[in-house]
Design a protein around this motif. Structure first.
Motif, PDB file in Angstrom:
ATOM      1  N   ASP A 216       0.808  -1.221   0.000  1.00 12.46           N
ATOM      2  CA  ASP A 216       0.000   0.000   0.000  1.00 12.46           C
ATOM      3  C   ASP A 216       0.844   1.276   0.000  1.00 12.46           C
ATOM      4  N   GLU A 217       2.053   1.216   0.573  1.00 11.49           N
ATOM      5  CA  GLU A 217       2.871   2.430   0.645  1.00 11.49           C
ATOM      6  C   GLU A 217       3.263   2.948  -0.736  1.00 11.49           C
ATOM      7  N   LEU A 218       3.187   2.084  -1.745  1.00 13.76           N
ATOM      8  CA  LEU A 218       3.538   2.499  -3.100  1.00 13.76           C
ATOM      9  C   LEU A 218       2.379   3.192  -3.815  1.00 13.76           C
ATOM     10  N   VAL A 219       1.227   3.225  -3.191  1.00 12.29           N
ATOM     11  CA  VAL A 219       0.047   3.866  -3.780  1.00 12.29           C
ATOM     12  C   VAL A 219      -0.181   5.200  -3.089  1.00 12.29           C
ATOM     13  N   ILE A 220      -0.032   6.282  -3.833  1.00 13.04           N
ATOM     14  CA  ILE A 220      -0.185   7.624  -3.274  1.00 13.04           C
ATOM     15  C   ILE A 220      -1.349   8.305  -3.987  1.00 13.04           C
ATOM     16  N   SER A 221      -2.504   8.326  -3.350  1.00 15.38           N
ATOM     17  CA  SER A 221      -3.676   8.943  -3.972  1.00 15.38           C
ATOM     18  C   SER A 221      -3.642  10.454  -3.780  1.00 15.38           C
ATOM     19  N   ARG A 235       5.250  13.573  -1.682  1.00 13.76           N
ATOM     20  CA  ARG A 235       5.134  12.475  -0.710  1.00 13.76           C
ATOM     21  C   ARG A 235       6.039  11.315  -1.113  1.00 13.76           C
ATOM     22  N   LEU A 236       6.122  11.038  -2.406  1.00 11.56           N
ATOM     23  CA  LEU A 236       6.982   9.950  -2.884  1.00 11.56           C
ATOM     24  C   LEU A 236       8.444  10.215  -2.536  1.00 11.56           C
ATOM     25  N   LEU A 237       8.891  11.450  -2.730  1.00  9.51           N
ATOM     26  CA  LEU A 237      10.295  11.782  -2.507  1.00  9.51           C
ATOM     27  C   LEU A 237      10.682  11.738  -1.033  1.00  9.51           C
ATOM     28  N   SER A 238       9.682  11.717  -0.150  1.00 10.29           N
ATOM     29  CA  SER A 238       9.982  11.652   1.280  1.00 10.29           C
ATOM     30  C   SER A 238      10.107  10.211   1.774  1.00 10.29           C
ATOM     31  N   MET A 239       9.859   9.236   0.889  1.00 13.97           N
ATOM     32  CA  MET A 239       9.940   7.831   1.277  1.00 13.97           C
ATOM     33  C   MET A 239      11.394   7.402   1.477  1.00 13.97           C
ATOM     34  N   ALA A 240      11.612   6.560   2.469  1.00 12.85           N
ATOM     35  CA  ALA A 240      12.980   6.092   2.744  1.00 12.85           C
ATOM     36  C   ALA A 240      13.508   5.251   1.594  1.00 12.85           C
ATOM     37  N   ASP A 241      12.702   4.318   1.136  1.00 15.04           N
ATOM     38  CA  ASP A 241      13.077   3.476  -0.006  1.00 15.04           C
ATOM     39  C   ASP A 241      12.345   4.023  -1.227  1.00 15.04           C
ATOM     40  N   ARG A 242      12.946   5.001  -1.854  1.00 18.60           N
ATOM     41  CA  ARG A 242      12.273   5.765  -2.907  1.00 18.60           C
ATOM     42  C   ARG A 242      12.127   4.956  -4.204  1.00 18.60           C
ATOM     43  N   PRO A 243      10.918   4.934  -4.793  1.00 20.60           N
ATOM     44  CA  PRO A 243      10.715   4.278  -6.096  1.00 20.60           C
ATOM     45  C   PRO A 243      11.525   4.976  -7.183  1.00 20.60           C
ATOM     46  N   ALA A 264      12.677  19.123  -7.622  1.00 21.63           N
ATOM     47  CA  ALA A 264      13.626  18.445  -6.743  1.00 21.63           C
ATOM     48  C   ALA A 264      14.931  18.104  -7.471  1.00 21.63           C
ATOM     49  N   ARG A 265      15.111  18.700  -8.671  1.00 21.45           N
ATOM     50  CA  ARG A 265      16.301  18.481  -9.495  1.00 21.45           C
ATOM     51  C   ARG A 265      16.452  17.016  -9.922  1.00 21.45           C
ATOM     52  N   ILE A 266      15.329  16.387 -10.163  1.00 23.34           N
ATOM     53  CA  ILE A 266      15.297  15.022 -10.686  1.00 23.34           C
ATOM     54  C   ILE A 266      14.670  15.088 -12.071  1.00 23.34           C
ATOM     55  N   GLU A 267      15.377  14.638 -13.081  1.00 21.20           N
ATOM     56  CA  GLU A 267      14.897  14.797 -14.453  1.00 21.20           C
ATOM     57  C   GLU A 267      14.012  13.613 -14.866  1.00 21.20           C
ATOM     58  N   PRO A 268      12.732  13.876 -15.141  1.00 16.20           N
ATOM     59  CA  PRO A 268      11.858  12.799 -15.592  1.00 16.20           C
ATOM     60  C   PRO A 268      12.323  12.251 -16.945  1.00 16.20           C
ATOM     61  N   GLY A 269      12.316  10.942 -17.074  1.00 21.06           N
ATOM     62  CA  GLY A 269      12.777  10.314 -18.309  1.00 21.06           C
ATOM     63  C   GLY A 269      14.264  10.032 -18.305  1.00 21.06           C
ATOM     64  N   VAL A 270      14.979  10.596 -17.334  1.00 24.10           N
ATOM     65  CA  VAL A 270      16.422  10.351 -17.206  1.00 24.10           C
ATOM     66  C   VAL A 270      16.716   9.718 -15.843  1.00 24.10           C
ATOM     67  N   ASP A 271      16.283  10.431 -14.779  1.00 29.31           N
ATOM     68  CA  ASP A 271      16.519   9.950 -13.415  1.00 29.31           C
ATOM     69  C   ASP A 271      15.321   9.191 -12.839  1.00 29.31           C
ATOM     70  N   PHE A 272      14.185   9.338 -13.469  1.00 32.78           N
ATOM     71  CA  PHE A 272      12.950   8.755 -12.931  1.00 32.78           C
ATOM     72  C   PHE A 272      11.986   8.490 -14.090  1.00 32.78           C
ATOM     73  N   GLY A 273      11.381   7.302 -14.117  1.00 38.55           N
ATOM     74  CA  GLY A 273      10.452   6.958 -15.188  1.00 38.55           C
ATOM     75  C   GLY A 273       9.021   7.347 -14.852  1.00 38.55           C
ATOM     76  N   VAL A 274       8.345   7.997 -15.794  1.00 38.74           N
ATOM     77  CA  VAL A 274       6.957   8.444 -15.587  1.00 38.74           C
ATOM     78  C   VAL A 274       6.089   7.960 -16.744  1.00 38.74           C
ATOM     79  N   ILE A 275       4.947   7.362 -16.415  1.00 37.16           N
ATOM     80  CA  ILE A 275       3.959   6.976 -17.425  1.00 37.16           C
ATOM     81  C   ILE A 275       2.599   7.542 -17.026  1.00 37.16           C
ATOM     82  N   GLY A 276       1.897   8.125 -17.980  1.00 35.63           N
ATOM     83  CA  GLY A 276       0.567   8.671 -17.736  1.00 35.63           C
ATOM     84  C   GLY A 276      -0.525   7.736 -18.219  1.00 35.63           C
ATOM     85  N   PHE A 277      -1.743   8.283 -18.297  1.00 37.61           N
ATOM     86  CA  PHE A 277      -2.889   7.481 -18.722  1.00 37.61           C
ATOM     87  C   PHE A 277      -3.882   8.421 -19.387  1.00 37.61           C
ATOM     88  N   ASP A 278      -4.218   8.184 -20.637  1.00 38.16           N
ATOM     89  CA  ASP A 278      -5.222   8.907 -21.442  1.00 38.16           C
ATOM     90  C   ASP A 278      -4.686   9.254 -22.825  1.00 38.16           C
TER      91      ASP A 278
END
Length: 347
Positions: A216-221, A235-243, A264-278
């Motif tokens: 459940d901790e991986l689900v952030i509504s 909220r995600l970036l405050s997690m100890a074991d960050r996705p 937060a100086r994290i580049e989407p698509g380089v440092d972190f993967g993001v997928i949307g919906f629609d």
């Protein structure tokens, strides 16, 4: 001298309520509390107002008005959905009466009541959060054809056009797993809606299939909006074991997630993967271009309008459930391009 005919407006003025509230009372809607219902009923009797149901039904049967109510016109998905409906409705010679409920069931009830007063021939509805079958049953029982789009209402026997959220979410997670991600989050959306539940099940099923953590901790509504995406990432970036990647409830949340990551100086698509919906129009031109599950909102709108017109013209309101197929559109935000570059260097 003949007395002027008492109208709904007269009743509303005397009772100190809106015209739409009087209409809800006349329709027997459960949205009106007993105190207001009693007050309006007393005024109706006092003024001698008579509700001519047969005349209302006659007006409705000849109407060329189609009601369209969506829950969030500020979201590009619903704007594109409305464009698809408009294409079909106008070409068939109907006029659309459109309203935005802003996720408020009370507002939704008021605009639907107003549409009924104008004698709509049918209604396409993307239900507001919290809508129940009891809220809409008086409308359905009145004989007005209704098509739900994008969201379903459990227990309501009407036609619907929705996308395959489970398959789309599962495909997105599998893609992130193939890219090497082992800790994946789900960001955004209200967890008390059917569409959230469907996408969440697809997300979790794919994680379990890959032998990964689906806790459940991986689900952030959060609100299904750009601002909601920013809040979810904080909220995600405050997690100890960050996705290292996230599937977002919709593209609006994904755009916000990218904003929050950059802050937060994290580049989407380089440092972190993001997928949307629609796969809204802006997804292709965003920076980075958004990887997303395409549901073809304009196509869904067209199908919903076609289904409603079919029911209006045939008089057959037998419920039909259409589930639109989806496909994953891979662009830059998931990091696929970065992986290809790395593989090319090491080859």
């Amino acid at each position: 001298m003949k007395q002027p005919k008492v109208t709904v407006v007269d009743v509303a003025h005397a009772a100190g309520v809106s015209k739409s509230t009087v209409s809800l009372v006349l329709q027997g809607s459960s949205l009106v509390n007993e105190t207001t219902r009693a007050k309006v009923g007393a005024v109706i009797r006092e003024l001698g107002y008579v509700y001519n149901r047969s005349a209302a039904n006659l007006r409705q049967s000849k109407s060329k008005i189609v009601g369209i109510v969506v829950n969030d016109l500020t979201n590009s998905f619903f704007a594109e959905l409305a464009v698809g409906m408009d294409m079909v409705v106008q070409s068939a010679g109907y006029i659309q009466f459109m309203a935005n409920s802003a996720e408020n069931p009370d507002r939704q009830a008021e605009v639907i009541a107003s549409m009924r007063e104008h004698g709509m021939a049918g209604l396409i509805l993307s239900p507001a959060r919290g809508t129940t079958s009891a809220d809409l049953r008086p409308l359905v029982d009145s004989g007005i054809p209704v098509v739900l789009v994008a969201r379903n209402v459990p227990g309501l026997k009407v036609s619907s056009v929705v996308s395959d959220g489970h398959a789309g979410a599962a495909a997105a997670v599998r893609h992130l797993v193939e890219l090497g991600h082992r800790r994946i989050a789900f960001l955004g959306g209200f967890n008390d809606t059917a569409v959230f539940d469907e996408r969440m099940r697809g997300f979790r099923d794919a994680l379990v299939e890959a032998g990964l953590d689906a806790s459940d901790e991986l689900v952030i509504s959060s609100a299904p909006s750009r601002a909601g995406g920013v809040a979810a990432v904080e909220r995600l970036l405050s997690m100890a074991d960050r996705p290292t990647a996230a599937l977002c409830f919709n593209d609006a949340v994904a755009f916000g997630a990218c904003d929050g990551l950059r802050s937060a100086r994290i580049e989407p698509g380089v440092d972190f993967g993001v997928i949307g919906f629609d796969d809204v129009i802006e997804a292709k031109t965003a920076v980075p271009a958004l990887t997303t599950v395409s549901v073809d909102p304009q196509g869904m709108g067209r199908r919903a309008a076609q289904l409603l017109l079919k029911q209006i013209n045939s008089g057959d309101f037998e419920p039909e459930a259409l589930v639109a197929s989806v496909r994953l559109v891979v662009r830059e935000s998931c990091g696929a391009a970065q992986r290809m570059k790395r593989e090319a260097v090491t080859a």
